[in-house]
Design a protein around this motif. Structure first.
Motif, short mmCIF file in Angstrom:
data_model
loop_
_atom_site.label_atom_id
_atom_site.label_comp_id
_atom_site.label_asym_id
_atom_site.label_seq_id
_atom_site.Cartn_x
_atom_site.Cartn_y
_atom_site.Cartn_z
N SER A 187 0.81 -1.21 0.00
CA SER A 187 0.00 0.00 0.00
C SER A 187 0.84 1.27 0.00
O SER A 187 0.49 2.25 -0.66
CB SER A 187 -0.94 -0.01 1.21
N PHE A 188 1.95 1.25 0.71
CA PHE A 188 2.71 2.48 0.92
C PHE A 188 3.95 2.62 0.05
O PHE A 188 4.54 3.71 0.00
CB PHE A 188 3.10 2.60 2.41
N ALA A 231 1.54 12.95 8.59
CA ALA A 231 2.95 12.97 8.90
C ALA A 231 3.78 13.55 7.77
O ALA A 231 4.78 14.22 7.99
CB ALA A 231 3.45 11.56 9.22
N SER A 232 3.33 13.30 6.54
CA SER A 232 4.09 13.77 5.38
C SER A 232 4.17 15.28 5.31
O SER A 232 5.06 15.86 4.73
CB SER A 232 3.46 13.21 4.10
N VAL A 233 3.18 15.93 5.92
CA VAL A 233 3.17 17.38 5.93
C VAL A 233 4.24 17.93 6.86
O VAL A 233 4.71 19.05 6.72
CB VAL A 233 1.76 17.89 6.36
N TRP A 244 -2.95 8.66 9.10
CA TRP A 244 -1.83 9.01 9.98
C TRP A 244 -0.60 9.43 9.19
O TRP A 244 0.03 10.43 9.49
CB TRP A 244 -1.55 7.78 10.84
N PHE A 245 -0.30 8.69 8.13
CA PHE A 245 0.91 8.96 7.36
C PHE A 245 0.78 10.21 6.50
O PHE A 245 1.74 10.95 6.31
CB PHE A 245 1.25 7.76 6.48
N ALA A 259 8.68 8.10 9.61
CA ALA A 259 7.50 7.73 10.37
C ALA A 259 7.71 6.30 10.84
O ALA A 259 8.28 5.48 10.12
CB ALA A 259 6.25 7.83 9.51
N LEU A 260 7.25 5.97 12.04
CA LEU A 260 7.62 4.71 12.68
C LEU A 260 6.37 3.96 13.13
O LEU A 260 5.52 4.51 13.85
CB LEU A 260 8.52 5.00 13.87
N VAL A 261 6.26 2.69 12.73
CA VAL A 261 5.15 1.83 13.15
C VAL A 261 5.72 0.58 13.80
O VAL A 261 6.56 -0.10 13.22
CB VAL A 261 4.28 1.38 11.96
N GLY A 262 5.26 0.28 15.00
CA GLY A 262 5.66 -0.93 15.68
C GLY A 262 4.47 -1.81 15.98
O GLY A 262 3.42 -1.31 16.39
#
Length: 242
Positions: free
Chosen positions: A27-28, A236-238, A232-233, A61-64
């Motif tokens: 997707s990303f 974040a990109s902004v 969310w992302f 950006a961080l996803v856990g």
């Protein structure tokens, strides 16, 4: 890494790898440089965080997910200036609890005595929604993922969890927007646990419950997880923060 794209770092949980993140990578990847961390033979949360940071770009950006969310909080403690935005999925922030050592050690002993397939049979089914447990097609990639690990690597990851650092200071110091997400039927890290995390973070935090999903929400409910992460992302990109 492509400097024209924002960066997204995905941190897998216990006995997990890129398999859990396949839908998110697909997707990303068109709009971000996506990196799935590999902890190798690390036997501490801190070393896992160091290895993720060593392979990551300057800002991301961080996803856990699960144990990976604990690693994410350690990344936040070590290098908060590098994290633009944080997502914590299907996880916990509590310290080692009474009886936890014995419960985890039984699984380590099972893997060492009977092998990873036996460990997989005992450990994996409770990690997903009950409707998926007898679905061979759905479960096969997860089973193959777990059995790619060795008993030694499993023991090292359990050691990391049982010696995990206090997440309190990292939680209290968060200064970026946060997404907290959990599968509705997560039996290992229940919704209430995430409500407590969400309440503690406050500020720009947002919480989402993924319906019809257990502990492996990124794999079980990819559309719902991707929708939440996309919102969310995009924010974040902004850039920015709190």
């Amino acid at each position: 890494m492509n400097a024209a794209k924002p960066a997204l770092v995905l941190l897998p949980g216990l006995l997990c790898d890129e398999t859990v993140w396949r839908a998110q990578v697909r997707s990303f990847s068109g709009k971000a440089d996506v990196f799935v961390a590999d902890y190798g033979d690390a036997d501490s949360i801190s070393l896992m965080a160091e290895r993720a940071l060593d392979a990551a770009p300057g800002r991301f950006a961080l996803v856990g997910h699960s144990m990976g969310a604990r690693v994410a909080l350690e990344v936040m403690r070590m290098a908060p200036e590098k994290v633009e935005r944080l997502a914590l999925l299907d996880t916990g922030v509590h310290r080692v609890q009474s009886g936890e050592h014995e419960k985890r050690q039984r699984l380590v002993d099972l893997a060492q005595d009977k092998g990873m397939e036996a460990l997989c049979n005992a450990w994996l089914p409770p990690m997903v929604h009950p409707k998926y447990r007898e679905d061979d097609v759905f479960m096969r990639p997860l089973r193959e993922m777990v059995t790619r690990f060795t008993p030694d690597l499993f023991a090292r990851q359990i050691r990391a969890l049982l010696t995990r650092p206090d997440t309190g200071p990292a939680l209290d110091a968060i200064d970026c927007p946060v997404l907290v997400g959990v599968g509705r039927q997560d039996e290992w890290s229940p919704v209430r646990q995430h409500e407590d995390i969400f309440a503690r973070i406050g500020g720009d935090a947002k919480m989402v419950v993924f319906e019809e999903a257990g502990h492996m929400a990124p794999y079980e409910a990819p559309q719902s997880v991707n929708a939440a992460l996309s919102e969310w992302f995009s924010e974040a990109s902004v850039g920015g923060g709190r």
